[in-house]
Motif scaffolding. Structure first.
Motif, PDB file in Angstrom:
ATOM      1  N   MET A 264       0.839  -1.183   0.000  1.00 19.04           N
ATOM      2  CA  MET A 264       0.000   0.000   0.000  1.00 19.04           C
ATOM      3  C   MET A 264       0.883   1.247   0.000  1.00 19.04           C
ATOM      4  O   MET A 264       1.935   1.292   0.635  1.00 19.04           O
ATOM      5  CB  MET A 264      -0.907   0.015   1.233  1.00 19.04           C
ATOM      6  CG  MET A 264      -1.900  -1.126   1.268  1.00 19.04           C
ATOM      7  SD  MET A 264      -3.031  -1.091  -0.152  1.00 19.04           S
ATOM      8  CE  MET A 264      -4.125  -2.442   0.288  1.00 19.04           C
ATOM      9  N   SER A 267      -0.565   8.038   1.857  1.00 16.75           N
ATOM     10  CA  SER A 267      -1.677   8.950   1.633  1.00 16.75           C
ATOM     11  C   SER A 267      -1.140  10.317   1.230  1.00 16.75           C
ATOM     12  O   SER A 267       0.054  10.597   1.332  1.00 16.75           O
ATOM     13  CB  SER A 267      -2.529   9.063   2.897  1.00 16.75           C
ATOM     14  OG  SER A 267      -1.744   9.501   3.985  1.00 16.75           O
ATOM     15  N   ARG A 330      -5.896   7.871  -5.198  1.00 16.08           N
ATOM     16  CA  ARG A 330      -4.697   7.125  -5.583  1.00 16.08           C
ATOM     17  C   ARG A 330      -5.037   5.653  -5.794  1.00 16.08           C
ATOM     18  O   ARG A 330      -6.022   5.132  -5.268  1.00 16.08           O
ATOM     19  CB  ARG A 330      -3.602   7.252  -4.526  1.00 16.08           C
ATOM     20  CG  ARG A 330      -3.902   6.585  -3.199  1.00 16.08           C
ATOM     21  CD  ARG A 330      -2.741   6.746  -2.225  1.00 16.08           C
ATOM     22  NE  ARG A 330      -3.073   6.247  -0.903  1.00 16.08           N
ATOM     23  CZ  ARG A 330      -2.875   4.991  -0.506  1.00 16.08           C
ATOM     24  NH1 ARG A 330      -2.353   4.105  -1.352  1.00 16.08           N
ATOM     25  NH2 ARG A 330      -3.208   4.609   0.709  1.00 16.08           N
ATOM     26  N   CYS A 331      -4.198   5.017  -6.600  1.00 11.88           N
ATOM     27  CA  CYS A 331      -4.266   3.573  -6.785  1.00 11.88           C
ATOM     28  C   CYS A 331      -3.536   2.941  -5.602  1.00 11.88           C
ATOM     29  O   CYS A 331      -2.398   3.304  -5.308  1.00 11.88           O
ATOM     30  CB  CYS A 331      -3.601   3.201  -8.104  1.00 11.88           C
ATOM     31  SG  CYS A 331      -3.513   1.438  -8.439  1.00 11.88           S
ATOM     32  N   GLU A 332      -4.172   2.012  -4.914  1.00  7.68           N
ATOM     33  CA  GLU A 332      -3.550   1.436  -3.720  1.00  7.68           C
ATOM     34  C   GLU A 332      -2.455   0.431  -4.060  1.00  7.68           C
ATOM     35  O   GLU A 332      -1.614   0.134  -3.215  1.00  7.68           O
ATOM     36  CB  GLU A 332      -4.613   0.767  -2.844  1.00  7.68           C
ATOM     37  CG  GLU A 332      -5.542   1.765  -2.179  1.00  7.68           C
ATOM     38  CD  GLU A 332      -6.130   1.239  -0.898  1.00  7.68           C
ATOM     39  OE1 GLU A 332      -5.467   1.327   0.144  1.00  7.68           O
ATOM     40  OE2 GLU A 332      -7.259   0.726  -0.945  1.00  7.68           O
ATOM     41  N   SER A 333      -2.462  -0.101  -5.284  1.00  9.30           N
ATOM     42  CA  SER A 333      -1.414  -1.039  -5.672  1.00  9.30           C
ATOM     43  C   SER A 333      -1.355  -1.143  -7.182  1.00  9.30           C
ATOM     44  O   SER A 333      -2.390  -1.237  -7.851  1.00  9.30           O
ATOM     45  CB  SER A 333      -1.669  -2.424  -5.076  1.00  9.30           C
ATOM     46  OG  SER A 333      -0.755  -3.365  -5.604  1.00  9.30           O
ATOM     47  N   SER A 386       4.860   2.171  -4.897  1.00 10.65           N
ATOM     48  CA  SER A 386       3.408   2.267  -4.981  1.00 10.65           C
ATOM     49  C   SER A 386       3.019   3.631  -5.539  1.00 10.65           C
ATOM     50  O   SER A 386       3.708   4.620  -5.313  1.00 10.65           O
ATOM     51  CB  SER A 386       2.778   2.061  -3.598  1.00 10.65           C
ATOM     52  OG  SER A 386       2.969   0.733  -3.171  1.00 10.65           O
ATOM     53  N   ASP A 521      -6.535   8.903   4.826  1.00 13.74           N
ATOM     54  CA  ASP A 521      -7.322   8.458   3.685  1.00 13.74           C
ATOM     55  C   ASP A 521      -8.107   7.191   3.993  1.00 13.74           C
ATOM     56  O   ASP A 521      -7.838   6.489   4.968  1.00 13.74           O
ATOM     57  CB  ASP A 521      -6.467   8.302   2.421  1.00 13.74           C
ATOM     58  CG  ASP A 521      -5.431   7.190   2.516  1.00 13.74           C
ATOM     59  OD1 ASP A 521      -5.357   6.507   3.549  1.00 13.74           O
ATOM     60  OD2 ASP A 521      -4.681   7.001   1.532  1.00 13.74           O
ATOM     61  N   GLY A 523      -9.831   3.665   2.007  1.00 18.52           N
ATOM     62  CA  GLY A 523      -9.613   2.895   0.790  1.00 18.52           C
ATOM     63  C   GLY A 523     -10.560   1.731   0.606  1.00 18.52           C
ATOM     64  O   GLY A 523     -11.261   1.305   1.533  1.00 18.52           O
ATOM     65  N   ALA A 528      -7.938   4.540  -3.081  1.00 22.77           N
ATOM     66  CA  ALA A 528      -8.031   5.260  -1.813  1.00 22.77           C
ATOM     67  C   ALA A 528      -8.307   6.730  -2.105  1.00 22.77           C
ATOM     68  O   ALA A 528      -7.814   7.281  -3.101  1.00 22.77           O
ATOM     69  CB  ALA A 528      -6.752   5.115  -0.997  1.00 22.77           C
TER      70      ALA A 528
END
Length: 537
Positions: A264, A267, A330-333, A386, A521, A523, A528
């Motif tokens: 992850m 934030s 944001r993209c968490e992964s 990430s 944040d 998610g 997220a």
């Protein structure tokens, strides 16, 4: 015996009928009910007919130059050429773009008339995708003649091939998730726009998108009016950057995550001045306790009701000039990237975010669309594998926070939910979802709140079922939950000090210097977002 004249005529008529039927067996069948909407199969054929026509047209360098010049304007922040917007533009030869295409399509007896395609596909778009060795900006129109592909969202989900056409009418099979190694254009529907009939009123209730009443159409085409779903798109083109203290920091002083690949990410962190003043004041007063016992004041108690235990202020009315805002995404992964990123998507990802609460106010469920540049959404570096958050309070695209609604604790209780989808055009579906929230009873007759959270009174648990909408080909990215107790800022530090992601709350800082803060944040496991109260502008 000699056949009679009438019999000969009858045989001749039958013979001519079969001959005519044979010659026209590939023609587009007539619609059983001309007044009815075209079927999905008919719409797909319309796109294919248009793609084949365009594939012939781009044999002409004049058409290639025309499309390149239109694509690089990025009217919707992507290299999209919206056909209804450009069809009447005049080419160097004196013809309109539409007339040029119409002359080609009329020669194909199996194709739909261009007028019919225009009526059925109001969002018809020609995308110039960004590939390894091809883009709108790098397109060598004097020598590069792209294939023309047709994006079919269901085919992506079913892992079918991407079909493309050359100027000879031949079909080429490509992979949606692999660079084709040669230039292509993509025929698709535009995800950034909403089409309304002239005279239709702007609605704010139910599952509709909320627009400012003052926003003018992007353009008009007959009785059709075109509006951007994401209000940010109205001012991206005119945005000019102002001095940004974060951009002046050296890379060595910027916070980076030290994590294994695929973990992850961090934030949002941003300049202290980009948070709302009441939010930063609550942090400085230590009104941010995430454990939140029944009678402890929270950040939102301070912001919305003026409840401040440091001054003994224990009651206050709701401030209606504050709203919750989505301030980053944001993209968490990166491991989830392939779920919603293919070569025909374009360089902009469109997220539908539906907010729902236990409130009976008709504004809920509230839907917003956020358009995010992929080149920013998937940014990584050597120290942080990430993806980094896209900060909506300041960036080069001129994004601004997505304003939502007032968090009325008396009506909505302590929970908001966010259903997030990566949007693709398709058939609209509905789904029932439920939310459970605790409603406070610590309010006076005048709606003044007494005490932080539920004060010293009891709370009432309520459950509400709502209906949300999405399309059959949109990617469900899950739900995120925001609680009244959640902090807004996790930590604070001087901008020129090094920082490690997740260092914790209460970072020591020296006053009198430019500071930064890290957002709290929420998610879904895939996406997220940060949600913050801000004064209404």
């Amino acid at each position: 015996m000699k056949k009679s004249i009438p019999q000969r005529k009858l045989y001749l008529i039958i013979l001519l009928f079969f001959a005519y039927s044979s010659c026209n067996k590939n023609e587009r069948p007539a619609t059983a009910n001309p007044g009815q909407p075209a079927t999905a199969a008919m719409l797909q054929k319309d796109k294919t007919d248009f793609a084949k026509t365009l594939a012939q047209a781009i044999a002409d360098p004049m058409i290639r130059n025309f499309l390149k010049n239109e694509a690089i304007t990025k009217f919707d922040a992507d290299n999209d050429v919206l056909y209804p917007m450009v069809k009447d533009k005049i080419l160097p030869n004196g013809q309109s773009f539409r007339a040029y295409l119409d002359a080609i399509i009329q020669k194909d007896r199996s194709a739909a008339p261009l007028k019919e395609i225009e009526a059925n596909l109001p969002l018809l778009t020609i995308l110039v995708p960004v590939l390894d060795n091809f883009s709108a900006e790098s397109w060598k129109t004097e020598s590069q003649m792209p294939l023309v592909a047709v994006r079919v969202e269901k085919d992506i989900k079913e892992k079918k091939k991407l079909l493309a056409y050359d100027n000879n009418g031949s079909t080429v099979e490509l992979d949606y998730f692999k660079d084709p190694g040669e230039p292509i254009l993509v025929i698709k529907d535009n995800e950034a726009l909403e089409v309304r009939a002239r005279g239709r009123q702007v609605t704010v209730a139910g599952e509709s998108f909320v627009h400012q009443q003052s926003l003018a159409p992007v353009f008009e085409d007959g009785d059709r009016m075109y509006f951007f779903y994401d209000e940010n798109l109205y001012h991206r083109g005119s945005f000019s950057a102002t001095a940004d203290p974060i951009s002046m920091i050296t890379d060595a002083a910027k916070p980076h995550a030290v994590q294994p690949a695929g973990a992850m990410g961090c934030s949002r962190w941003t300049a202290w001045s980009r948070f709302d003043p009441l939010v930063t004041s609550a942090f400085d007063k230590s009104i941010y306790n995430p454990n939140c016992p029944e009678n402890v004041a929270t950040v939102r108690d301070f912001v919305y009701y003026g409840i401040d235990p440091t001054t003994g202020t224990n009651t206050g009315p709701l401030k209606y000039n504050y709203r919750e805002n989505i301030t980053s995404i944001r993209c968490e992964s990166l491991l989830t990237r392939s779920r919603f990123d293919d070569i025909t998507e374009g360089n902009i990802l469109d997220f539908d975010i539906t907010v729902y609460t236990a409130d009976s106010d008709p504004i809920f469920p509230l839907k917003k669309r956020l358009s995010v540049d992929k080149s920013k959404f998937f940014v990584t570096d050597a120290s942080n594998p990430s993806p980094q958050p896209v900060d909506l309070t300041f960036n080069s695209l001129g994004l601004s926070p997505l304003e939502l609604a007032v968090w009325n604790f008396k009506r909505q209780g302590d929970v908001w939910k966010f259903a997030i989808f990566e949007y693709d055009p398709g058939v609209t579906l509905t789904e029932s979802r439920s939310i459970e929230s605790n409603i406070g009873t610590n309010f006076s007759i005048g709606d003044e709140k007494a005490g932080g959270k539920f004060g010293l009174t009891a709370s009432v648990k309520v459950t509400k079922t709502v209906t949300i909408t999405y399309t059959d080909v949109s990617d469900d990215l899950g739900e995120a939950v925001s609680y009244w107790c959640d902090p807004v800022i996790k930590e604070k530090w001087p901008l020129n000090d090094n920082n490690v992601c997740g260092r914790g709350i209460g970072t020591i800082y020296r006053p009198g210097r430019e500071n930064a803060g890290r957002s709290y944040d929420i998610g879904t496991g895939v996406i997220a977002i940060t949600v913050e109260p801000r004064i209404q502008h």
